[in-house]
Design an enzyme around this catalytic site. Structure first.
Site, short mmCIF file in Angstrom:
data_model
loop_
_atom_site.label_atom_id
_atom_site.label_comp_id
_atom_site.label_asym_id
_atom_site.label_seq_id
_atom_site.Cartn_x
_atom_site.Cartn_y
_atom_site.Cartn_z
N ARG A 142 35.86 35.27 41.73
CA ARG A 142 36.29 34.55 42.93
C ARG A 142 35.51 33.24 42.93
O ARG A 142 34.38 33.20 42.44
CB ARG A 142 36.03 35.38 44.18
CG ARG A 142 36.77 36.72 44.10
CD ARG A 142 36.75 37.52 45.37
NE ARG A 142 37.61 38.69 45.21
CZ ARG A 142 37.19 39.88 44.73
NH1 ARG A 142 35.92 40.05 44.40
NH2 ARG A 142 38.03 40.88 44.59
N ARG A 178 41.50 46.83 50.00
CA ARG A 178 40.98 45.83 50.95
C ARG A 178 41.56 46.07 52.35
O ARG A 178 41.35 47.14 52.90
CB ARG A 178 41.30 44.42 50.45
CG ARG A 178 40.36 43.36 51.01
CD ARG A 178 40.75 41.99 50.51
NE ARG A 178 40.46 41.82 49.12
CZ ARG A 178 39.33 41.31 48.64
NH1 ARG A 178 38.40 40.92 49.45
NH2 ARG A 178 39.14 41.17 47.35
N ASP A 188 49.09 43.58 48.49
CA ASP A 188 49.03 42.95 49.82
C ASP A 188 49.73 41.59 49.87
O ASP A 188 49.41 40.76 50.72
CB ASP A 188 47.57 42.83 50.27
CG ASP A 188 46.73 42.03 49.29
OD1 ASP A 188 47.23 41.71 48.18
OD2 ASP A 188 45.57 41.72 49.61
N ASP A 229 45.99 45.58 45.12
CA ASP A 229 46.10 45.89 46.55
C ASP A 229 47.54 45.93 47.09
O ASP A 229 47.78 46.48 48.16
CB ASP A 229 45.30 44.86 47.37
CG ASP A 229 43.82 44.89 47.03
OD1 ASP A 229 43.37 45.91 46.47
OD2 ASP A 229 43.13 43.91 47.32
N ASP A 266 46.24 36.46 46.90
CA ASP A 266 46.56 35.38 47.82
C ASP A 266 45.55 34.23 47.79
O ASP A 266 45.93 33.06 47.84
CB ASP A 266 46.80 35.90 49.25
CG ASP A 266 45.59 36.60 49.82
OD1 ASP A 266 44.67 36.94 49.04
OD2 ASP A 266 45.55 36.81 51.05
N GLY A 274 39.95 39.86 41.89
CA GLY A 274 39.63 41.13 41.23
C GLY A 274 40.52 41.32 40.01
O GLY A 274 41.70 40.94 40.04
N THR A 300 47.07 41.78 41.56
CA THR A 300 46.09 42.47 42.40
C THR A 300 46.55 43.91 42.60
O THR A 300 47.73 44.16 42.82
CB THR A 300 45.92 41.80 43.78
OG1 THR A 300 45.21 42.70 44.64
CG2 THR A 300 47.23 41.43 44.46
O1 F6P Z 1 41.32 42.97 45.50
C1 F6P Z 1 41.03 44.03 44.66
C2 F6P Z 1 39.85 44.81 45.18
O2 F6P Z 1 39.55 45.87 44.30
C3 F6P Z 1 39.99 45.34 46.61
O3 F6P Z 1 40.75 46.51 46.64
C4 F6P Z 1 38.55 45.51 47.00
O4 F6P Z 1 38.39 45.43 48.39
C5 F6P Z 1 37.88 44.36 46.32
O5 F6P Z 1 38.70 43.98 45.24
C6 F6P Z 1 36.51 44.69 45.80
O6 F6P Z 1 35.98 43.55 45.22
P1 F6P Z 1 34.66 43.58 44.35
O7 F6P Z 1 34.96 44.28 43.08
O8 F6P Z 1 34.33 42.14 44.16
O9 F6P Z 1 33.64 44.31 45.16
#
Ligand code: F6P
Length: 349
Positions: free
Chosen positions: A78, A177, A135, A133, A109, A11, A131
């Site tokens: 991704r 997440r 995390d 997050d 990660d 992301g 990120t």
């Molecule tokens: O990892 C960043 C993030 O925004 C998370 O908080 C969330 O779960 C995910 O990406 C959402 O991904 P996408 O934008 O691909 O739906």
């Protein structure tokens, strides 16, 4: 080491462009040509018809202009193919063919696992934690987290003003997440009365009972901050039957959401007009705070210095306010902890 590459992966996160700008400045200072790889690891898989769709020589003039811009100039994605060793081999061969001697990977990660694989194939890599997050337990901050929290805090403050004006509780969903850090820090920073996170199991009925207590004590505008991952720690609740027997149409198998949760709270709390807001991508697409930008600048420089000095297979982080590095493997094995005391305090009203 001569030429190096940089990519952003996963992301997007505020501060990614600032890190690329710092990498470009550092590479220029040390006389190392820099190549930007587009759309994360996908840019190494040779699926495009033209190499220019996948890579770009990053000149200072181009990059100096992007540091404070939200999003990521290099694009991001991704890359499912990276789970397959054959595709990882393709990526390593692309880097060799382009005479890219080292790679900086900015991501979370999953992206670090990719960097570790490339190191095993002989490509020196350095990771920068990018990120929202937060995390990645080995580091005190990840690029974008501070910005995301600030966006959420600003949003919750506005929502609380309207909640107060209308005597209405609010459910506010933030990202993260499987990590509740954005939710907890947002709750702490705004005085929210309830916070729900994936790290701690909770029951719908208990939250309603707490909201009812708050209302009985005169607080008719409580804020429930929910982490998007909190639905995974919710005790089973038959939302379909509950809503359909309480005057709200609900479809079988429909997943619970902040909007549905607000409907349930309304019905469990004397028809109080609970409203839901999902903050969503405004957290990721925001301009980086000074804290994120400064971390990006230092991390970018350290990444280039490490590659220049022949050090690889490392990730950069922040410990006790200082930028440091450690091996990717060790970083990925660090255990997460969650601030349960703070969580209990927020939820103690
Ligand atoms: O990892 C960043 C993030 O925004 C998370 O908080 C969330 O779960 C995910 O990406 C959402 O991904 P996408 O934008 O691909 O739906």
């Amino acid at each position: 080491m001569r030429k190096i590459g940089v990519l952003t992966s996963g992301g997007d996160a505020p501060g990614m462009n600032a890190a690329v700008m710092s990498i470009a400045r550092s590479a220029a200072l040390y006389g190392m040509p820099l190549v930007g790889i587009k759309r994360g690891y996908n840019g190494l898989l040779r699926k495009s018809t033209s190499i220019y769709d996948d890579m770009e020589d990053l000149h200072l003039d181009t990059v100096l202009d992007i540091a404070d811009r939200p999003g990521t100039y290099l694009r991001t994605a991704r890359c499912m193919e990276f789970h397959d060793p054959a595709w990882r081999e393709v990526a390593a061969n692309t880097l060799r063919a382009m005479e890219i001697d080292g790679l900086v990977v900015i991501g979370g990660d999953g992206s670090f696992h990719g960097a570790e694989y490339l190191c095993q194939l002989g490509i020196p890599c350095i990771g920068i934690p990018g990120t929202i997050d937060n995390d990645l337990p080995y580091t005190e901050m990840t690029l974008g987290y501070d910005t995301a929290v600030n966006v959420c805090v600003e949003a919750v403050r506005s929502i609380r003003a309207t909640s107060r004006s209308h005597d209405r509780p609010a459910v506010v969903e933030v990202m993260g997440r499987h990590c509740g850090d954005i939710a907890l820090t947002t709750a702490v920073s705004t005085g929210a009365e309830i916070v729900l996170v994936p790290e701690v199991p909770w029951k719908v009925e208990d939250v309603a009972a707490r909201l009812n207590r708050l209302i009985a004590k005169g607080n008719t505008r409580a804020t429930i901050v929910v982490a998007e991952g909190c639905w995974e720690s919710m005790e089973p609740f038959d939302m379909y039957t509950y809503l359909n027997t309480h005057g709200k149409r609900c479809y079988e198998g429909e997943p619970i959401s902040a909007v549905r949760f607000a409907s349930i709270m309304k019905r469990m709390c004397g028809n109080v007009e609970a409203r839901a807001t999902v903050i969503g991508y405004t957290q990721r697409g925001a301009e980086p705070t000074a804290r994120d930008s400064a971390f990006a600048f230092e991390a970018g420089n350290l990444a280039v210095r490490l590659l220049r000095d022949g050090i690889s297979n490392q990730v950069i982080g922040m410990k006790e306010g200082k930028v440091f590095y450690m091996s990717i493997d060790e970083a990925l094995r660090s255990e997460r902890s969650f601030n349960r005391e703070l969580y209990n305090l927020v939820n103690s009203l």
